[in-house]
Design an enzyme around this catalytic site. Structure first.
Site, PDB file in Angstrom:
ATOM      1  CB  CYS A 187      -6.923  -7.580   2.602  1.00 42.91           C
ATOM      2  SG  CYS A 187      -5.626  -6.360   2.354  1.00 42.91           S
ATOM      3  CB  VAL A 201      -0.963  -0.012   1.214  1.00 44.34           C
ATOM      4  CG1 VAL A 201      -1.595   1.346   1.431  1.00 44.34           C
ATOM      5  CG2 VAL A 201      -2.047  -1.051   0.984  1.00 44.34           C
ATOM      6  CD  GLU A 211      -1.422  -7.583  -2.328  1.00 45.11           C
ATOM      7  OE1 GLU A 211      -1.072  -8.709  -2.725  1.00 45.11           O
ATOM      8  OE2 GLU A 211      -1.336  -7.229  -1.148  1.00 45.11           O
TER       9      GLU A 211
HETATM   10  N1  LIG Z   1      -2.084  -5.235   0.483  1.00 42.73           N
HETATM   11  C1  LIG Z   1      -3.266  -4.795   0.131  1.00 42.73           C
HETATM   12  O1  LIG Z   1      -3.820  -5.182  -0.914  1.00 42.73           O
HETATM   13  C2  LIG Z   1      -4.006  -3.801   0.980  1.00 42.73           C
HETATM   14  C3  LIG Z   1      -5.112  -3.122   0.437  1.00 42.73           C
HETATM   15  C4  LIG Z   1      -5.775  -2.202   1.231  1.00 42.73           C
HETATM   16  C5  LIG Z   1      -5.366  -1.985   2.545  1.00 42.73           C
HETATM   17  N2  LIG Z   1      -4.318  -2.678   3.046  1.00 42.73           N
HETATM   18  C6  LIG Z   1      -3.906  -2.393   4.426  1.00 42.73           C
HETATM   19  O2  LIG Z   1      -2.785  -1.518   4.383  1.00 42.73           O
HETATM   20  C7  LIG Z   1      -1.875  -1.835   5.448  1.00 42.73           C
HETATM   21  C8  LIG Z   1      -0.508  -2.167   4.878  1.00 42.73           C
HETATM   22  O3  LIG Z   1      -0.646  -3.348   4.101  1.00 42.73           O
HETATM   23  P1  LIG Z   1       0.529  -3.841   3.126  1.00 42.73           P
HETATM   24  O4  LIG Z   1      -0.003  -4.991   2.377  1.00 42.73           O
HETATM   25  O5  LIG Z   1       1.081  -2.680   2.407  1.00 42.73           O
HETATM   26  O6  LIG Z   1       1.588  -4.347   4.225  1.00 42.73           O
HETATM   27  P2  LIG Z   1       3.120  -4.702   3.977  1.00 42.73           P
HETATM   28  O7  LIG Z   1       3.444  -5.721   5.004  1.00 42.73           O
HETATM   29  O8  LIG Z   1       3.369  -4.998   2.545  1.00 42.73           O
HETATM   30  O9  LIG Z   1       3.876  -3.327   4.313  1.00 42.73           O
HETATM   31  C9  LIG Z   1       3.950  -2.777   5.582  1.00 42.73           C
HETATM   32  C10 LIG Z   1       5.312  -2.105   5.719  1.00 42.73           C
HETATM   33  O10 LIG Z   1       5.357  -1.365   6.936  1.00 42.73           O
HETATM   34  C11 LIG Z   1       6.669  -1.453   7.456  1.00 42.73           C
HETATM   35  N3  LIG Z   1       6.647  -1.079   8.871  1.00 42.73           N
HETATM   36  C12 LIG Z   1       6.156  -1.775   9.930  1.00 42.73           C
HETATM   37  N4  LIG Z   1       6.342  -1.067  11.068  1.00 42.73           N
HETATM   38  C13 LIG Z   1       6.930   0.096  10.720  1.00 42.73           C
HETATM   39  C14 LIG Z   1       7.351   1.237  11.453  1.00 42.73           C
HETATM   40  N5  LIG Z   1       7.181   1.305  12.794  1.00 42.73           N
HETATM   41  N6  LIG Z   1       7.937   2.245  10.780  1.00 42.73           N
HETATM   42  C15 LIG Z   1       8.118   2.169   9.457  1.00 42.73           C
HETATM   43  N7  LIG Z   1       7.730   1.116   8.702  1.00 42.73           N
HETATM   44  C16 LIG Z   1       7.141   0.085   9.328  1.00 42.73           C
HETATM   45  C17 LIG Z   1       7.060  -2.890   7.191  1.00 42.73           C
HETATM   46  O11 LIG Z   1       8.461  -3.068   7.246  1.00 42.73           O
HETATM   47  C18 LIG Z   1       6.473  -3.095   5.786  1.00 42.73           C
HETATM   48  O12 LIG Z   1       7.415  -2.794   4.777  1.00 42.73           O
HETATM   49  C19 LIG Z   1      -2.532  -2.957   6.234  1.00 42.73           C
HETATM   50  O13 LIG Z   1      -3.281  -2.401   7.276  1.00 42.73           O
HETATM   51  C20 LIG Z   1      -3.456  -3.605   5.221  1.00 42.73           C
HETATM   52  O14 LIG Z   1      -4.540  -4.253   5.819  1.00 42.73           O
HETATM   53  C21 LIG Z   1      -3.620  -3.565   2.296  1.00 42.73           C
END
Ligand SMILES: NC(=O)c1ccc[n+]([C@@H]2O[C@H](COP(=O)([O-])OP(=O)(O)OC[C@H]3O[C@@H](n4cnc5c(N)ncnc54)[C@H](O)[C@@H]3O)[C@@H](O)[C@H]2O)c1
Length: 434
Positions: free
Chosen positions: A261, A11, A153
């Site tokens: 998700c 995201v 995604e």
């Molecule tokens: N993947 C999807 O399709 C999608 C779609 C909509 C919403 N979301 C939501 O968005 C959020 C992120 O999802 P994602 O798939 O991108 O997750 P992800 O695991 O791909 O990315 C999260 C990132 O945050 C970083 N991180 C964690 N703690 C941190 C901190 N304290 N400081 C800086 N960086 C930190 C991690 O290292 C990681 O790179 C979640 O809540 C998810 O539910 C995801």
């Protein structure tokens, strides 16, 4: 506008890159140094169509940069996005540790007014919680805006650049207006930016995912009934999809939903209703999905018997869906672990997810770099992800390479009549296995 995006995952990286693409100066922050180093060296750690090219362009034009220095990025930005993970906690509820750590770090770095935008999927009430966490760490003024992300995604860049809608929740009109302006370039065709209170915004994200997961479990349950009653779920799907109240989207039967998700968000919702009201429907949605992930294994045992020792199975597709390398909660994990538990060997091919799959299965399975290579000497082929390149394969070649002409199609990619004429035993979802 100078923006910081904290959390450079699926995201955060997409959002940051798309905001840069529309002219903002964006710093993407992550605590994972290796990820930031990779991005700084010009490589993109995830597979998402169109993303790499857009990252390169915006880095070259100096609108997009990557860093582990959250403090510097917050000082340099007027709007800070939280896009860190909210994984499932031990009781099914969303784990907010990363959100809390990020909110507190942002607060400590603030040297004046900041808008903090929550993009992570967070339980209802989290905006209020973030307000408390930030207040504990700083006396500087700030506003929290809830901005759930609806991208999918596999089409994340396209979804972000052309969203069906943008949802903004909060009660600070100036902050809402500032975030709204950021999104104006993406809604030029008239799609809406909806402004509401933060709790409704937070709930909207969960409700959307719950509806989509319900559609999948619904058609999967219908497919089971089709099998026992001799109906064809493909025909049934066509018939109901033409009803405008139902529509054609998201009612394809398969091996269950997965990904980062739906599974965790459904469990988080069940958890939100732990005291009241009991989430009766969503519990059933999850139950149907868990059962569905085992449907191909049941068919494998029906064909080959209980003991799979000495057999090798070819797998096409590891990612939870096509056009992504994401393996989180992928149905392929349930299928492959069951095959391995039954004593079988596995040879797998996926166009993009092999590296992610290696983190899960290590050397317990064999990975091939071409789809046909996975078939050599295998007892049967299992298709688990509907990548386009699996849709029209050379069936004669498949037949030559497999030990037995058996296909378990978890995505209903092939026509049962055609494929049986070629001499295959063909098993699919919700259609006669005769
Ligand atoms: N993947 C999807 O399709 C999608 C779609 C909509 C919403 N979301 C939501 O968005 C959020 C992120 O999802 P994602 O798939 O991108 O997750 P992800 O695991 O791909 O990315 C999260 C990132 O945050 C970083 N991180 C964690 N703690 C941190 C901190 N304290 N400081 C800086 N960086 C930190 C991690 O290292 C990681 O790179 C979640 O809540 C998810 O539910 C995801």
């Amino acid at each position: 506008m100078n923006l910081a995006v904290v959390g450079t995952g699926y995201v955060g990286l997409v959002a940051g890159t798309c905001f840069a693409e529309s002219g903002n100066d964006v710093t993407c922050i992550d605590i994972d140094e290796s990820k930031i180093l990779l991005l700084k060296s010009g490589q993109v750690p995830i597979y998402e169509p169109g993303l790499e090219e857009m990252v390169r362009r915006n880095v070259a034009e100096q609108r997009l940069s990557f860093s582990t220095d959250l403090d510097g990025a917050v000082k340099n930005s007027s709007i800070v996005f939280i896009a860190v993970g909210t994984p499932q906690g031990p009781d099914g509820d969303a784990n907010l540790d990363h959100v809390r750590a990020t909110a507190k770090s942002i607060a400590k770095a603030m040297d004046g007014f900041r808008i903090i935008v929550t993009k992570s999927t967070v339980p209802v009430g989290t905006a209020d919680q973030i307000t408390r966490w930030v207040t504990e760490e700083t006396a500087h003024p700030f506003a929290v805006v809830s901005n759930p992300e609806f991208l999918k995604e596999g089409a994340a860049v396209e979804d972000f650049m052309k969203p069906d809608r943008v949802v903004l929740g909060g009660d600070n009109a100036e902050a809402i207006e500032a975030v709204k302006e950021l999104y104006e370039p993406f809604v030029r065709t008239g799609n809406s930016i909806l402004v509401m209170d933060s709790r409704s915004a937070e709930m909207s994200k969960y409700a959307a995912n719950a509806m989509l997961a319900t559609k999948i479990s619904f058609i999967n349950e219908i497919s089971r009934l089709c099998e026992t009653k001799g109906a064809d779920v493909g025909e049934v799907r066509r018939a109901i999809a033409l009803d405008r109240r139902i529509g054609p989207h998201f009612i394809f039967p398969g091996v269950g939903y997965g990904g980062s998700c739906f599974p965790k968000d459904i469990r988080a919702m069940i958890s939100m209703g732990r005291d009241e009201p009991e989430m009766v429907l969503l519990k059933a949605v999850e139950q149907v999905n868990e059962r569905q992930k085992r449907i191909l294994i049941e068919k494998v045992h029906r064909h080959f018997g209980a003991d799979l020792a000495g057999l090798t199975f070819a797998i096409w597709g590891l990612a939870f869906k096509p056009r992504t390398d994401d393996m989180r909660d992928a149905p392929s994990i349930t299928v492959i672990e069951s095959l391995l538990n039954g004593g079988a060997k596995v040879q797998a091919f996926d166009p993009e997810a092999t590296d992610e799959a290696k983190k899960i299965f290590g050397d317990r399975i064999h990975y091939t770099s071409r789809n046909y290579e996975a078939l050599a000497g295998a007892a049967a082929l299992l298709v688990l992800t509907e990548w386009n390149e699996f849709r029209r394969p050379d069936f004669l070649r498949i037949k030559q390479l497999l030990k037995n002409p058996v296909i378990f199609d978890g995505r209903n990619l092939y026509d049962p009549g055609d494929i049986r004429k070629l001499g295959f035993h063909y098993y699919s979802i919700g259609r006669s296995d005769g």
